[in-house]
Design a protein around this motif. Structure first.
Motif, PDB file in Angstrom:
ATOM      1  N   ALA A  22      18.348 -10.912 -22.578  1.00  0.00           N
ATOM      2  CA  ALA A  22      17.829 -11.237 -21.174  1.00  0.00           C
ATOM      3  C   ALA A  22      17.849  -9.986 -20.368  1.00  0.00           C
ATOM      4  O   ALA A  22      17.060  -9.708 -19.516  1.00  0.00           O
ATOM      5  CB  ALA A  22      18.692 -12.360 -20.469  1.00  0.00           C
ATOM      6  N   SER A  23      18.858  -9.199 -20.465  1.00  0.00           N
ATOM      7  CA  SER A  23      19.002  -7.969 -19.568  1.00  0.00           C
ATOM      8  C   SER A  23      18.065  -6.958 -20.142  1.00  0.00           C
ATOM      9  O   SER A  23      17.206  -6.292 -19.373  1.00  0.00           O
ATOM     10  CB  SER A  23      20.498  -7.620 -19.585  1.00  0.00           C
ATOM     11  OG  SER A  23      21.420  -8.401 -18.992  1.00  0.00           O
ATOM     12  N   ALA A  24      17.762  -6.754 -21.375  1.00  0.00           N
ATOM     13  CA  ALA A  24      16.969  -5.927 -21.917  1.00  0.00           C
ATOM     14  C   ALA A  24      15.512  -6.284 -21.631  1.00  0.00           C
ATOM     15  O   ALA A  24      14.746  -5.356 -21.480  1.00  0.00           O
ATOM     16  CB  ALA A  24      17.227  -5.915 -23.549  1.00  0.00           C
ATOM     17  N   ALA A  25      15.199  -7.756 -21.477  1.00  0.00           N
ATOM     18  CA  ALA A  25      13.730  -7.972 -21.111  1.00  0.00           C
ATOM     19  C   ALA A  25      13.520  -7.531 -19.484  1.00  0.00           C
ATOM     20  O   ALA A  25      12.523  -7.781 -19.372  1.00  0.00           O
ATOM     21  CB  ALA A  25      13.755  -9.561 -21.255  1.00  0.00           C
ATOM     22  N   GLU A  26      14.500  -7.441 -18.835  1.00  0.00           N
ATOM     23  CA  GLU A  26      14.316  -6.969 -17.402  1.00  0.00           C
ATOM     24  C   GLU A  26      13.634  -5.753 -17.348  1.00  0.00           C
ATOM     25  O   GLU A  26      12.958  -5.317 -16.319  1.00  0.00           O
ATOM     26  CB  GLU A  26      15.604  -7.000 -16.741  1.00  0.00           C
ATOM     27  CG  GLU A  26      16.397  -8.287 -16.753  1.00  0.00           C
ATOM     28  CD  GLU A  26      15.715  -9.367 -16.080  1.00  0.00           C
ATOM     29  OE1 GLU A  26      14.720  -9.199 -15.239  1.00  0.00           O
ATOM     30  OE2 GLU A  26      16.178 -10.333 -16.149  1.00  0.00           O
ATOM     31  N   LEU A  27      13.980  -4.761 -18.396  1.00  0.00           N
ATOM     32  CA  LEU A  27      13.063  -3.656 -18.476  1.00  0.00           C
ATOM     33  C   LEU A  27      12.016  -3.555 -19.323  1.00  0.00           C
ATOM     34  O   LEU A  27      11.981  -4.207 -20.478  1.00  0.00           O
ATOM     35  CB  LEU A  27      13.891  -1.966 -18.635  1.00  0.00           C
ATOM     36  CG  LEU A  27      14.606  -1.703 -17.393  1.00  0.00           C
ATOM     37  CD1 LEU A  27      15.779  -0.927 -17.893  1.00  0.00           C
ATOM     38  CD2 LEU A  27      14.085  -1.470 -16.330  1.00  0.00           C
ATOM     39  N   PRO A  28      10.867  -2.652 -19.025  1.00  0.00           N
ATOM     40  CA  PRO A  28       9.944  -2.554 -20.431  1.00  0.00           C
ATOM     41  C   PRO A  28      10.446  -2.027 -21.545  1.00  0.00           C
ATOM     42  O   PRO A  28      11.423  -1.202 -21.491  1.00  0.00           O
ATOM     43  CB  PRO A  28       8.959  -1.399 -19.934  1.00  0.00           C
ATOM     44  CG  PRO A  28       9.017  -1.532 -18.361  1.00  0.00           C
ATOM     45  CD  PRO A  28      10.416  -1.983 -18.094  1.00  0.00           C
ATOM     46  N   SER A  29      10.046  -2.382 -22.644  1.00  0.00           N
ATOM     47  CA  SER A  29      10.623  -1.817 -24.053  1.00  0.00           C
ATOM     48  C   SER A  29      10.590  -0.290 -24.106  1.00  0.00           C
ATOM     49  O   SER A  29      11.334   0.303 -24.695  1.00  0.00           O
ATOM     50  CB  SER A  29      10.085  -2.626 -25.357  1.00  0.00           C
ATOM     51  OG  SER A  29       8.549  -2.175 -25.336  1.00  0.00           O
ATOM     52  N   THR A  30       9.494   0.175 -23.559  1.00  0.00           N
ATOM     53  CA  THR A  30       9.260   1.667 -23.737  1.00  0.00           C
ATOM     54  C   THR A  30       8.859   2.215 -22.324  1.00  0.00           C
ATOM     55  O   THR A  30       8.305   1.558 -21.632  1.00  0.00           O
ATOM     56  CB  THR A  30       8.159   2.204 -24.574  1.00  0.00           C
ATOM     57  OG1 THR A  30       7.119   1.486 -24.307  1.00  0.00           O
ATOM     58  CG2 THR A  30       8.695   1.667 -26.023  1.00  0.00           C
ATOM     59  N   MET A  31       9.194   3.459 -21.963  1.00  0.00           N
ATOM     60  CA  MET A  31       8.716   3.978 -20.561  1.00  0.00           C
ATOM     61  C   MET A  31       8.325   5.482 -20.927  1.00  0.00           C
ATOM     62  O   MET A  31       9.128   6.161 -21.667  1.00  0.00           O
ATOM     63  CB  MET A  31       9.717   4.049 -19.607  1.00  0.00           C
ATOM     64  CG  MET A  31       9.656   2.328 -18.820  1.00  0.00           C
ATOM     65  SD  MET A  31      10.783   2.304 -17.323  1.00  0.00           S
ATOM     66  CE  MET A  31      12.315   2.355 -18.110  1.00  0.00           C
ATOM     67  N   THR A  32       7.613   6.059 -19.946  1.00  0.00           N
ATOM     68  CA  THR A  32       7.329   7.445 -20.076  1.00  0.00           C
ATOM     69  C   THR A  32       7.645   7.983 -18.704  1.00  0.00           C
ATOM     70  O   THR A  32       7.140   7.476 -17.710  1.00  0.00           O
ATOM     71  CB  THR A  32       5.823   7.902 -20.441  1.00  0.00           C
ATOM     72  OG1 THR A  32       5.630   7.535 -21.632  1.00  0.00           O
ATOM     73  CG2 THR A  32       5.666   9.240 -20.372  1.00  0.00           C
ATOM     74  N   TRP A  33       8.546   9.097 -18.494  1.00  0.00           N
ATOM     75  CA  TRP A  33       8.865   9.747 -17.159  1.00  0.00           C
ATOM     76  C   TRP A  33       8.551  11.170 -17.434  1.00  0.00           C
ATOM     77  O   TRP A  33       8.428  11.745 -18.540  1.00  0.00           O
ATOM     78  CB  TRP A  33      10.460   9.659 -17.084  1.00  0.00           C
ATOM     79  CG  TRP A  33      11.062   8.238 -16.891  1.00  0.00           C
ATOM     80  CD1 TRP A  33      10.462   6.999 -16.708  1.00  0.00           C
ATOM     81  CD2 TRP A  33      12.467   7.864 -16.980  1.00  0.00           C
ATOM     82  NE1 TRP A  33      11.224   6.076 -16.932  1.00  0.00           N
ATOM     83  CE2 TRP A  33      12.349   6.504 -16.829  1.00  0.00           C
ATOM     84  CE3 TRP A  33      13.345   8.710 -17.030  1.00  0.00           C
ATOM     85  CZ2 TRP A  33      13.669   5.917 -16.843  1.00  0.00           C
ATOM     86  CZ3 TRP A  33      14.762   7.954 -17.162  1.00  0.00           C
ATOM     87  CH2 TRP A  33      14.841   6.709 -17.158  1.00  0.00           C
ATOM     88  N   THR A  34       8.123  11.755 -16.406  1.00  0.00           N
ATOM     89  CA  THR A  34       7.989  13.316 -16.148  1.00  0.00           C
ATOM     90  C   THR A  34       8.929  13.581 -15.522  1.00  0.00           C
ATOM     91  O   THR A  34       9.680  13.072 -14.572  1.00  0.00           O
ATOM     92  CB  THR A  34       6.713  13.584 -15.552  1.00  0.00           C
ATOM     93  OG1 THR A  34       6.599  13.189 -14.134  1.00  0.00           O
ATOM     94  CG2 THR A  34       5.619  12.833 -16.118  1.00  0.00           C
ATOM     95  N   ALA A  35       9.383  14.971 -15.749  1.00  0.00           N
ATOM     96  CA  ALA A  35      10.638  15.710 -15.052  1.00  0.00           C
ATOM     97  C   ALA A  35      10.348  17.013 -15.054  1.00  0.00           C
ATOM     98  O   ALA A  35       9.289  17.861 -15.614  1.00  0.00           O
ATOM     99  CB  ALA A  35      12.058  15.352 -15.812  1.00  0.00           C
ATOM    100  N   TYR A  36      11.181  17.911 -14.727  1.00  0.00           N
ATOM    101  CA  TYR A  36      11.239  19.419 -14.578  1.00  0.00           C
ATOM    102  C   TYR A  36      11.456  19.710 -15.963  1.00  0.00           C
ATOM    103  O   TYR A  36      11.673  19.147 -16.866  1.00  0.00           O
ATOM    104  CB  TYR A  36      12.100  20.092 -13.799  1.00  0.00           C
ATOM    105  CG  TYR A  36      11.821  20.500 -12.249  1.00  0.00           C
ATOM    106  CD1 TYR A  36      11.449  21.622 -11.781  1.00  0.00           C
ATOM    107  CD2 TYR A  36      11.566  19.014 -11.197  1.00  0.00           C
ATOM    108  CE1 TYR A  36      11.058  21.821 -10.481  1.00  0.00           C
ATOM    109  CE2 TYR A  36      11.151  19.480 -10.022  1.00  0.00           C
ATOM    110  CZ  TYR A  36      10.962  20.797  -9.422  1.00  0.00           C
ATOM    111  OH  TYR A  36      10.571  21.100  -8.535  1.00  0.00           O
ATOM    112  N   ASP A  37      11.554  21.196 -16.403  1.00  0.00           N
ATOM    113  CA  ASP A  37      11.665  21.802 -17.435  1.00  0.00           C
ATOM    114  C   ASP A  37      13.089  21.228 -18.016  1.00  0.00           C
ATOM    115  O   ASP A  37      13.841  21.140 -17.350  1.00  0.00           O
ATOM    116  CB  ASP A  37      11.561  23.234 -17.445  1.00  0.00           C
ATOM    117  CG  ASP A  37      10.214  23.883 -17.096  1.00  0.00           C
ATOM    118  OD1 ASP A  37       9.109  23.262 -17.533  1.00  0.00           O
ATOM    119  OD2 ASP A  37      10.228  24.957 -16.678  1.00  0.00           O
ATOM    120  N   VAL A  38      12.958  21.577 -19.360  1.00  0.00           N
ATOM    121  CA  VAL A  38      14.167  21.252 -20.103  1.00  0.00           C
ATOM    122  C   VAL A  38      15.328  22.420 -19.517  1.00  0.00           C
ATOM    123  O   VAL A  38      14.843  23.530 -19.553  1.00  0.00           O
ATOM    124  CB  VAL A  38      14.217  21.370 -21.599  1.00  0.00           C
ATOM    125  CG1 VAL A  38      15.354  21.303 -22.371  1.00  0.00           C
ATOM    126  CG2 VAL A  38      13.107  20.185 -22.334  1.00  0.00           C
TER     127      VAL A  38
END
Length: 375
Positions: A22-38
């Motif tokens: 149930a907890s896992a279902a609260e977030l999408p199964s996959t997401m894409t984030w952007t961020a600064y450089d490695v």
């Protein structure tokens, strides 16, 4: 009796699995984030939070690094990224200034999910003998191409000392990572950044060494000059980061970075679950980096911040008892400012369809100041 204990254990296990599902279902199964450089602070913290989300909610997250503000925002605006870990470019984007004064940009409808209190200052190579901001005159200062978030802070710090880029040897690098590495490579003498970028620890251990240039908290004239460039900073005495400790602190700027940003039309329930997950998985990432503990929700989930908070984030903070009427007033005022700027931008483009480039930026800045003055 043994069978009873076994059955009870199996039932408990099933309920635990169901609870986790149930907890896992609260977030999408996959997401894409952007961020600064490695290697940047923003990327390191996004990675740590993504790892925590994976462990706690079985959510797979792809982090897309980008060395420029446009590179981090374009995927978010186009829908190819769900969230972006940004810095002051979130403010610039909602104001339609710097890189966002082009006709295809203008004020963007962004919302904050949360933003960690952070600091920003001027690390220098110790062998460059830069002790005060005035000592930057004539020195090589690293800037990042296409990154107004970093560059305007650097300009503001120079203004603090009555300097500008014309008074230093501004060296432009293509990415944030390259600019941070330039000091240890002896291609620059100072730069402007957060305190825990990995390259700064390399500088500290190098033959050049590291020294943070002092930004005096009690210099009222200096702060007034700085606020004319970017009125988003406060003074802060930092003890965390490369070359810093309780015994060796430095005066610098306080602001929010990273800021987790979503588009305004992001589903309210999804954002609610995101900030809830950020809060509830805190113990899984709180020790991942030197400053990541400042993501504690009572600090990161409240204003002031660069952009208005998303309704999903506000709902969670209200349920936690951490959102006050004063905070709501702040958010309402910040949202009213954004809406007024969006309307003014559309009006300007419609009235002058051929306006482009620097002429558009200049005309928009004049109009923006009129709008802000009337609020």
């Amino acid at each position: 009796m043994k069978r009873t204990h076994l059955a009870t254990g199996l039932i408990s296990t099933v309920f635990a699995v169901l609870a986790n599902t149930a907890s896992a279902a609260e977030l999408p199964s996959t997401m894409t984030w952007t961020a600064y450089d490695v290697g940047s602070q923003g990327h390191s913290e996004a990675s740590a939070i993504a790892d925590a989300f994976g462990k706690a909610y079985n959510t797979r997250i792809r982090i897309q690094p980008a060395g420029s503000a446009i590179g981090r925002l374009q995927p978010l605006v186009s829908g190819r990224a769900d969230y972006a870990y940004l810095a002051t470019e979130s403010f610039f984007a909602t104001e339609g200034i710097y890189d966002f004064s082009e006709r295809r940009w203008g004020p963007q409808d962004l919302r904050a999910v949360a933003g960690r209190p952070s600091t920003f200052g001027v690390p220098s190579a110790a062998d460059a003998n830069i002790h005060t901001l005035e000592d930057l005159r004539g020195q090589r200062v690293a800037y990042v191409a296409g990154n107004p978030s970093v560059n305007v802070k650097c300009d503001a710090i120079l203004a603090f000392a009555g300097l500008s880029r014309d008074d230093v040897e501004a060296v432009m690098f293509p990415t944030h990572g390259a600019a941070m590495s330039s000091l240890v490579e002896d291609r620059a003498d100072a730069t402007c950044t957060t305190t825990t970028a990995s390259q700064l620890y390399e500088l500290e251990e190098s033959s050049r060494g590291i020294r943070w240039v002092d930004i005096p908290a009690d210099d009222e004239e200096g702060w007034a000059r700085m606020n004319q460039v970017a009125p988003v900073f406060q003074s802060f005495r930092e003890t965390i980061g490369a070359g810093l400790s309780e015994e060796s602190p430095a005066n610098m700027l306080a602001y929010r970075y990273p800021i987790i940003v979503a588009m305004a039309d992001r589903d309210e329930e999804e954002v609610y679950q995101f900030i809830k997950s950020l809060d509830e998985s805190y113990d899984l990432y709180r020790d991942a980096t030197a400053a990541i503990h400042r993501w504690a929700i009572e600090d990161s989930g409240v204003p002031p911040i660069d952009i208005p908070f998303h309704p999903g984030a506000i709902r969670y903070m209200q349920e936690k008892g951490l959102w006050s009427e004063k905070m709501q007033t702040w958010n309402d005022n910040r949202l009213a400012r954004l809406e007024a700027l969006k309307q003014a931008w559309d009006s300007l483009l419609n009235a002058e369809p051929d306006l482009e480039g620097d002429a558009l930026a200049e005309r928009w800045e004049a109009r923006r100041q009129e709008v802000i003055g009337a609020l």
